[in-house]
Motif scaffolding. Sequence first.
Motif, PDB file in Angstrom:
ATOM      1  N   SER A   1      -4.947  -6.892  -4.960  1.00 50.51           N
ATOM      2  CA  SER A   1      -5.596  -6.302  -3.797  1.00 50.51           C
ATOM      3  C   SER A   1      -6.369  -7.350  -3.002  1.00 50.51           C
ATOM      4  O   SER A   1      -6.138  -7.545  -1.834  1.00 50.51           O
ATOM      5  CB  SER A   1      -6.538  -5.177  -4.211  1.00 50.51           C
TER       6      SER A   1
ATOM      7  N   PRO B   1       0.828  -1.207   0.000  1.00 48.08           N
ATOM      8  CA  PRO B   1       0.000   0.000   0.000  1.00 48.08           C
ATOM      9  C   PRO B   1       0.867   1.264   0.000  1.00 48.08           C
ATOM     10  O   PRO B   1       1.884   1.314   0.695  1.00 48.08           O
ATOM     11  CB  PRO B   1      -0.779  -0.110   1.317  1.00 48.08           C
TER      12      PRO B   1
ATOM     13  N   LYS C   1      -7.211  -3.282  -0.380  1.00 50.36           N
ATOM     14  CA  LYS C   1      -6.987  -1.857  -0.622  1.00 50.36           C
ATOM     15  C   LYS C   1      -8.328  -1.130  -0.751  1.00 50.36           C
ATOM     16  O   LYS C   1      -8.621  -0.482  -1.753  1.00 50.36           O
ATOM     17  CB  LYS C   1      -6.108  -1.674  -1.869  1.00 50.36           C
TER      18      LYS C   1
END
Lengths: 280, 202, 779, 153
Positions: free
Chosen positions: C265, C217, C269
């Motif tokens: 992801s 991230p 996310k």
Amino acid sequence: MPVLHQPRDLDEACTLLAELDDPMVYGGGTAIQILLKQGLLFAENLVDLSFVPGLTAIEATATGIRVGAMTPLRRMETDAQVAGVVPLAAATYGHVANPRVRNTASVGGNIAHGDYRLDPPTALLALDAQVELRSAHGQRRVPVRDFFVDFQLTAVEHGELITAIEIPAQPAGSASSYVKLSSLGENDWPSASAAALLVTEAGRRTLRLGIGALAPIPQFVSVDVSGHDLETTVEAAKAAADPLIDPIPDVRGSVTYKRRLGLVAVEDAVRRAWKDQDDD
Amino acid sequence: MKFGSSFTVPAASTTVFDLFLDAPTMRACIPGCEELERTDETHFRGRLVNTIAHVRFNAAFSAEIVGLDAPHEVRAVLQGEDQRLGSSIKVQATLTVQPDGDGSLVTYAMELALWGKLGRLGESIVQRRTVEVERQFVEAFTRACTAGPVELPAPVSVGARGSEGAVSAPPSAPPAPVRSAPERRMSPLRRLLAWFRGRGAR
Amino acid sequence: MTETALREGGEEPAVGARWQRAAARGKVRGTTKYVADLPVPPCAQVAVYRSTRPHARILAVDVTQAAALPGVQAVVTGQDLFALLGERLLTGPAFADQPALAYDRVRYVGEPVAAVLARDLATARAAVDLIAVEYEDLEPVYDVETALKGEFFVHDVLRPSSVFGDLSHLRGKRDTNVCYEYNLRTGDVDAVPTDGVTTVSGEFWSPPVAHVPIELPCTTAWVEDDRLEILTTTQTPSYVRQAVADLLDLPLNKVRVRTSVLGGSFGSKMYDRLEPLAAALAWSQQTAVRLVATREEAFLLTTRHGAGVTSSMSADADGNIVAATADVAYDTGAFADVGPRITAKSGMVAAGPYRVENAWIRSRCIYTNKPSAGPFRGFGVPQVTWSHESLVDELARELGEDPAEFRRRHLLREGDEAPMGTVMHSADFVGCLDAVTDEIGWTTPYEKGEGRWRRGRGVAVGMKAVLTPTIANAVIQLNQDGSATLMISTVDMGQGSDTIMPQIVAEVLHLDEGSVRVVAADTDTTPYDTITAGSRSTYHTGNAVRAAAEKMRDKLVDLAAQRLGVAASDCKVTSGGVMSTTAQETVSISDLMHGHFGARGTTLTAEANFTTSWQPYDHETGRSRQVTEHWFAGAVAVEILVDTMTGRVKVEQLAVAGDVGRAINPTLVEQQLTGAAIMGIGHALFDELVFDQGQIVNGTLLDYQLPSVRDVPAKLTAHVIESAHRTGPFGAKGVGETGILAIAPAIANAVRDAVGVRITRLPLSPERVLEAMTEAGVS
Amino acid sequence: MRMLNLTVNGRVHDVPVDDNELLLDVLRTKVGCTSVREGCGVGACGACTVLVDGRSVSSCLALAVRHDGAEIVTADGLPGDDAVVEAFVECGAMQCGYCIPGFVLMTHELLAENPQPDAEQIAAHLEGNICRCGTYPEICAAVTSAAARGARL
């Protein structure tokens, strides 16, 4: 951040190790980088051996081969001389982590870490290798069978560094195998490992076993298996290994499980070595 | 992480129990404990220090006796923080002492939590270290039970005082187990360090 | 399976074609830019001080030493931000319970308490080590059992955040660790007679696991004039804009959120990750900041809910499933995140995809003092599938029936009403089951083995509802040269939206492969989209894209009709342009637009919205006639080997099938299915976050195991089932999660088949398998 | 700070570096190779793979100053008609794509040593690279396809 020293020869390296505050030998360096990132390393000085000449040679000796401490693990796996003289070592080194780590990590650094789960010590124990150490006070040799002292503790003294490992040639007519059993992903650390070397010398047959990940240090045992068939050899090997197994529980398994897995690793290694012998 | 065990010591249970509450004795017996003082009836404070090789572990801690049934059972909570290592430690311990022939049977149960950077880094090292710490403590405490409370402050100790009626340790008795360990014996933190080194360059 | 038919004139249709993945070459050579690769203004690098306590009151935060370190620009504490923002500091998609920095209390080990802004990361990290926090410990709640006792509370008060339509019914609460409870009551399980009824039951456990997309991230935020700009790894740019606007009390047009393609992801996310902190730091310091999570920190940002399910399934003497019960407990950690939605959506399918007359389900979302759990591929459903697919297998065995055949007999079919009251459409469970059982030769005999290695086969079926209600928008800009630019806020994370959305446009406008480009989500230019998650994009955004393309087609037709002087009904779009039969002429898009605007390089724009309708479930019975826009149906069959000496399970063959309605791009659909299957093998065999007193103990990739090339079955096949959805774009729906739902139970059922033991706790580690065998006396 | 001389993808770069800087950060921020990416920071995922003098290295653990004078290849520097790249593209061996450059470089190292690897040899060489999307079947097919093309750097 620690200070990086890059000595240009062995004497300078030894002097630095003797004189600096909190020095740490920087071999392949991968582990040190991990520690730095974790914020746990407070070493004041790193002594990088990558510019010290003469530490990466693999040479034939009268009795086997001598491997410089800074030799990358991967060369042990791919070098024809190593494969010819000590095939068990070649096979075992090829199991360490992944090719990138093997390209970087060094033969000396690997054993200096003294981790109980490392693959190479199992083979080095079975092959009766010697570790060459150097300090400002001189040189000494320690049999690898005396090298691992206790959990994460090796025979390397303050101010010393490993310069080479000498591995006696695998005897003619011997057979060997290395088995690594993991309990999580297939390419994980071993939860149990065993190197088996079957040697016939002067009419006696001996099984030499190095076992890893099963006790605070890698363990070695030698069993006389003269006159044994495969099944009795397996039983003898397991009986000999059993008292050496003293596992450390972790996310990869409990004591009970690792104990059980350890005996499977020993059995599998013996069977494969036996098969290796039959194939020859 | 829970662990526990029992051991016998060659002393009467009242003696054993008193030793457990005696700061200098405990300072001498707890591996790595470099300061320990009793601030009131139920509170202690101290410092666990290890400055070995390349890891500096330095945690101020406080301990509170949360349950006391002399001379049978004591319950205590210890909590410490190493700011620089971004880690904290908490130990909840229950200890019972029962007469056992000429000596006493000590049973203990501990719940240890290691939070933060150190705790994140895997349990095998903690498990192994715990075993080691236990062993060292038992050895030292057994010696203390033979010798009686520790009177002389150890070299780095601050604020440690001999308790009333203390008997001097015989000259042959080692001052503290950690210091009596052979030169080459690694401290748990050095082991921790070595362990990290091992896993990266395996 | 529908084979793509050629259109008139031998033209290859775009929908159903195996177009190469967008940016394929850039991804292979690494020239594709991910968020961390994009240029940004010079930034302060940020490091975060994290709590070393699982639950404590913050008494004091001493930053004096940290602030004095050369190179440090600022040290910001939770208390600083609270002084500035008040309770706006608390964000979250369901409850406003998550502070960007903890200010009064810490609720898990690793929770951010203070942030250092420095000229470089090394300085920032060194300064973090100089921060001293004084805590007063509170009683920690480590597990759901303790949490349910209600003695100690993770939060004193819960305040709904009212961001999403489906969560608008949340109400404030206090003095509870249960932040949500969903109940399903169908028929009356208590009235089911016991005579002749066979009941199987169990306590099932799925541990918390980590998403671990390989991309870390990364959020950069900076102030430009009176606006805040954020470039971040998010699959929910529209949500982030709203959350940040609320946090800073800014109008929506003063917050710009941009993202790029994501390096994976899987649900990690989404919602509030690094963004609220980055925004608060940038705004409060009026500077540019960059936050990149280390891998260890990423483990703390979000996890998949560990879940316990106590459940039963009963069949009458005729073998009909007469009752199913499930008491589900999701451990959501310190923050609710979107746990309430997960709890409801999974609870409603906890009885499985079967005709069940009587069902009793309670599904609860429970706070504990651990890192927060949030959405993860499958959205809570794999945890309940683990329960119902183990039970139905055991029930079949109890009844002496073949587990596949038993399922086949009871699976929901088109037009059947599922236990939660919604009628099934375009969910071909039977077709999926047939495909996978055929593939592994289910009915053919096989060698089970007698020695060390035992072989077994297993099957399982999964069912999941798509997220409803949701909103999608699309804007198409057709360029004068005939190329097109598509503006949507769907984020390509590897699922392939940047490939299939252009295929939908191309299908309508008869454009070629490569002629439609998707703009990376940017809230300044791309329109609102609820989220890229829950396998919703193909259907929802796909429908918006299709509608926008159709509007564009109508515009082109109008332009052509005008130009050629014919009726619009006489014109149609073909691959060469717009063709009029009457005029016997085809005008290319390029000529048409050039002629209309009188200039080159002009654009024509069309836009469309797609919003689903739904009927909220009744809060007493959990039932609704339309609880979801559509269903996902999947099935898995495996053949495995168990090493009876080590307990290790080796998946030799795996077949996975999913009903996708219609495959817009079969290659990408197959990859979604096999990729999910490989991830699912990890969840089945070893993937697990291990906690000790609230502390993650295996939070590095040295200890946390992910499937490698070595864990892939020798034979792995994906089977695309197409039962077109009546309102899907060209019949299509999503597929991102379908493949993962039933992997673990299929493997466990095969272990049951191979060695006769039923394991109810995941993962099926060798130790667990061996233990179960020892207990059962199997050698 | 000292000057470090690196040949990256055939171009010479003289870059100032600190003793403690990692090759990964130097390549990304000072040379501009953003195809080299951090994934795990501990050498376990392969996203930061580079070839140093032909050998694969985890740049996240490599001290930059130890590589003075080294020849480095990163995926973005591979020639336009690179056979491994072609094979990966044609086999659809990418989903999110983040980890793929690492796999591409590992494939180059493998094929340089062993031009016709079998399935076991491919697995042995790639087992330390993680693709969380699970693109392994396509990646293995791509390696085989690249071998058939006779891929060589």
